[in-house]
Design a protein around this motif. Sequence first.
Motif, short mmCIF file in Angstrom:
data_model
loop_
_atom_site.label_atom_id
_atom_site.label_comp_id
_atom_site.label_asym_id
_atom_site.label_seq_id
_atom_site.Cartn_x
_atom_site.Cartn_y
_atom_site.Cartn_z
N ALA A 28 1.16 -1.17 0.34
CA ALA A 28 0.06 0.02 -0.38
C ALA A 28 1.33 1.26 0.21
O ALA A 28 1.39 1.68 0.93
N THR A 29 1.14 1.66 -1.27
CA THR A 29 2.11 2.96 -1.18
C THR A 29 1.71 3.81 -2.77
O THR A 29 0.74 3.14 -3.18
N CYS A 30 2.20 5.17 -2.81
CA CYS A 30 2.52 6.09 -3.47
C CYS A 30 2.77 5.03 -5.22
O CYS A 30 1.97 5.27 -6.21
N GLY A 31 3.88 4.98 -4.33
CA GLY A 31 4.52 4.41 -5.55
C GLY A 31 4.38 5.09 -6.81
O GLY A 31 5.09 5.51 -7.24
N ALA A 32 4.02 3.83 -7.69
CA ALA A 32 3.79 4.27 -9.43
C ALA A 32 3.28 5.40 -9.26
O ALA A 32 3.72 6.09 -10.66
N CYS A 33 2.40 6.03 -8.52
CA CYS A 33 1.82 7.40 -9.03
C CYS A 33 2.43 8.13 -9.29
O CYS A 33 2.72 9.63 -9.52
N ILE A 34 3.70 8.15 -8.92
CA ILE A 34 4.89 9.30 -8.55
C ILE A 34 6.19 8.43 -9.44
O ILE A 34 7.26 8.91 -9.30
N GLY A 35 6.01 7.52 -10.19
CA GLY A 35 7.47 6.65 -10.69
C GLY A 35 8.23 6.25 -10.77
O GLY A 35 8.93 6.06 -10.66
N ILE A 36 8.09 5.18 -8.76
CA ILE A 36 8.26 4.95 -7.86
C ILE A 36 7.58 2.78 -8.42
O ILE A 36 6.38 3.11 -7.50
N GLY A 37 8.54 2.28 -8.86
CA GLY A 37 8.46 1.09 -9.42
C GLY A 37 7.77 1.09 -10.39
O GLY A 37 6.13 1.84 -10.84
N HIS A 38 6.93 -0.24 -11.17
CA HIS A 38 5.82 -0.80 -12.41
C HIS A 38 5.88 0.65 -13.69
O HIS A 38 5.16 1.49 -14.22
N VAL A 39 7.27 0.91 -13.75
CA VAL A 39 6.93 2.26 -14.89
C VAL A 39 6.64 1.53 -16.21
O VAL A 39 7.42 0.35 -16.22
N PRO A 40 5.71 1.67 -16.75
CA PRO A 40 5.66 1.29 -18.34
C PRO A 40 6.53 1.48 -19.61
O PRO A 40 7.68 2.00 -18.99
N ALA A 41 6.80 0.48 -20.34
CA ALA A 41 7.17 0.02 -21.06
C ALA A 41 7.44 1.35 -22.12
O ALA A 41 6.29 2.19 -22.03
N SER A 42 8.34 1.55 -22.59
CA SER A 42 8.91 3.57 -23.68
C SER A 42 7.51 2.83 -24.62
O SER A 42 7.14 1.27 -24.79
N ASP A 43 7.32 4.13 -24.93
CA ASP A 43 6.01 4.13 -25.94
C ASP A 43 4.47 2.85 -25.85
O ASP A 43 4.16 2.27 -26.61
N SER A 44 4.62 2.88 -24.66
CA SER A 44 3.24 1.75 -24.45
C SER A 44 2.15 2.24 -23.38
O SER A 44 2.09 3.45 -23.20
N VAL A 45 0.91 2.06 -23.43
CA VAL A 45 -0.10 2.32 -22.82
C VAL A 45 -0.20 2.04 -21.41
O VAL A 45 -0.59 0.80 -21.59
N SER A 46 -0.35 2.68 -20.64
CA SER A 46 -1.25 2.75 -19.46
C SER A 46 -2.19 2.58 -19.37
O SER A 46 -2.29 4.42 -18.99
N LEU A 47 -3.32 1.76 -18.67
CA LEU A 47 -4.23 2.41 -17.96
C LEU A 47 -4.34 2.48 -16.34
O LEU A 47 -4.03 1.74 -15.98
N ARG A 48 -4.56 3.68 -15.77
CA ARG A 48 -4.04 3.43 -14.44
C ARG A 48 -5.40 4.38 -13.88
O ARG A 48 -6.18 4.90 -14.34
N THR A 49 -5.43 4.28 -12.34
CA THR A 49 -7.00 4.15 -12.21
C THR A 49 -6.81 6.11 -10.94
O THR A 49 -7.70 6.38 -10.07
N PHE A 50 -5.49 6.21 -11.68
CA PHE A 50 -4.89 7.87 -10.14
C PHE A 50 -5.62 8.87 -10.32
O PHE A 50 -6.53 8.45 -11.94
N ASN A 51 -4.95 10.13 -10.28
CA ASN A 51 -5.72 10.73 -10.95
C ASN A 51 -5.13 12.17 -11.84
O ASN A 51 -5.34 13.16 -11.56
N ARG A 52 -3.63 12.06 -11.47
CA ARG A 52 -2.79 12.50 -12.45
C ARG A 52 -2.18 11.61 -13.50
O ARG A 52 -1.96 10.38 -13.62
N ASN A 53 -1.73 12.22 -15.00
CA ASN A 53 -1.26 11.35 -15.87
C ASN A 53 -0.22 12.25 -16.60
O ASN A 53 -0.26 12.54 -17.28
N PHE A 54 0.41 13.75 -15.42
CA PHE A 54 1.34 14.43 -16.51
C PHE A 54 2.59 13.50 -16.43
O PHE A 54 2.86 12.67 -16.36
N GLU A 55 2.90 14.55 -18.07
CA GLU A 55 3.91 13.67 -18.70
C GLU A 55 4.83 13.26 -17.90
O GLU A 55 5.90 13.93 -17.29
N GLY A 56 5.49 12.13 -18.21
CA GLY A 56 6.68 11.38 -17.32
C GLY A 56 6.39 11.38 -16.29
O GLY A 56 7.70 11.10 -15.51
#
Length: 650
Positions: free
Chosen positions: A355-383
């Motif tokens: 239970a962590t913020c983790g991937a929401c701020i790019g820590i772990g589970h970083v998507p593969a380059s040029d791939s699509v990730s669908l997330r239930t998060f609140n932000r999708n700012f580039e990078g």
Amino acid sequence: MGQTLTEKILDDHLVEGELTPGEEIGIEIDQVLTQDTTGTLVWLQFEALGLEEVQTELAAQYCDHQTYQFDFKNTDDHRFLRSAAGTFGAHFSRPGNGICHNVHKENFAAPGKTMLGSDSHTPTPGGLGELAIGSGGLDVAVAMGGGAYYIEMPEVVNVRLEGELPDWATAKDVILELLRRLSVKGGVGKVLEYTGPGVETLTVPERTTITNMGTELGATSSIFPTDDQTKDYLERLGREDVFEDIGPDEDAEYADEIVVDLSDLEPLIAEPSMPDNVVPVSEVEGVDVEQVMIGSCTNGAYEDILPAAKMLEGRNIDKKTEMIVAPGSKQASEMLAREGWTAEMMAAGVNFSEATCGACIGIGHVPASDSVSLRTFNRNFEGRSGIEDDNVYLCSPEVATAAAIKGEIVDPRDLADELGDLEAPGLEMPDQYIGNSESDLIAPDNAVDDELIKGPNIGDVPLKDPLETEVGGEALLKMEDNITTDHIIPATQDILMYRSNVPKLSEFTLSRVDDTFAERALDADGGVLVAGENYGQGSSREHAALCPMYLGIETVLAQSFARIHKANLFNFGIVPLTIDEETYEKIEEGDDIEIVDDAAEAVKSGQTEFTIRVNDDWEATGQLDASEREREILAAGGKLSHTKQQHDEG
Ligand code: SF4
């Protein structure tokens, strides 16, 4: 004239000013929240102010952003935070116990209270009738010391909900619909107050998804009245004693009204890379999806994960799609595990995170380059996901799960037609939530430490000298609209581990815009930043003002500023001047900028228009929109110096 709920709560807590929109008011704060990336500075500032004990009714320190203990730095910070909570009298939530907003909602949120938090999604408990506001950490430190919190009285907007959500439309679609209509700037300077017959059809967990993501609209806060749903939720938590029946007066007058008919909503999705790029899911069907993530403070609760589990029962996810569930709290993890849902999802191919913020701020589970990730998060700012060329879509758990099953974006209604046996899961709460163990959420009277423990990664808080008479320098960087705090100080693991070490962290300032910036600023011994609209949107991260201050930046010229960031600029002694579009277009990077007026004198005297001379050639005007108190803070060199001065004098 009757009052809105927001006005009633503010009135109850008012210590200075009047409730006139745009006027500065001072309010008493009942509860404060800090998290690990902002918390270390909060406590160092609390200590630097000479404060000894938390004065608010409640303070809570969470460890949620940087929970992975890759090396000693994060672990040192966690130990420092535990020692600070114990020494000064705050609750301490251990790393892994969950995301601050989820744990706070479950354990402490209470109707009618005010809360200040050093995290931009602090307004989450508005779903329970608490007026919660995100701010910079220094404001939190001062409020924890018993000081008032100062804010411009926001406009209160009535968001009138009618009807009832149809199958497959969710609370996430309510807030995505508002983002579609209003944009990421639509809530700036406003509190969104939800009213109307649709309110009683929404449970508290649904309401907190909406209030959480009001932050993406730029809103100061979002709030629901309390009712039987609130009472019911608190009873299930075993906290019914904090229930209060509160709401607006019948004749309350609002600055504006927005009507949302819940029955008209359909599954929506925000396309890359802004939360307001919202379209119906049906318009983007067929896009291949390599990763699906369910979690975050928006949709990481038990009630968000359960629908995914029900949809996956007896099925498999697509073999080219990874699906990860990161529960918002350990409580959610534990309940899902005890009820067998974790095993059901694992059997379908899902992996679980702590239970962590983790991937929401790019820590772990970083998507593969040029791939699509669908997330239930609140932000999708580039990078933000940890890779520059990301394609992150934001959606409900139902839409995310449908994509995991199909391997591509699909409207869950179409998937249900195709599969024939897929039913809309709806929302279900447990009869009784389980509580946190007393070692995961440590109360002040059960504290582990009674003195501060500072490892080598804990630095000192830099102080700025009082504002000088001459302000200006080279325009070191000219930036576009909507520069986020993620652009200013990226929140990725390799960078944020220096959050308590300002000289080191400053090396990364604006590196996502120009990786030579920090070095150039240090060489030039300061300078000026130029930006378009909505500069500093995003998080409450005060490092985004503190690091530029450390590099010697004296002023930011922007077409407009995001609220929390502007307050942070004042707090760290940087002069925020608003310029018009023509001036913005005309200034070029490398120009020599001089504020012609005696800056210290002009700031103190209440002057609003400043003459900006560019290259000793042409002139323009910059507006300083600041209260008397903000001017005093600027002149003193920032809030820490200002508050220290006041303490020393008094
Ligand atoms: Fe954590 Fe993301 Fe929520 Fe921020 S928005 S508190 S990083 S989950």
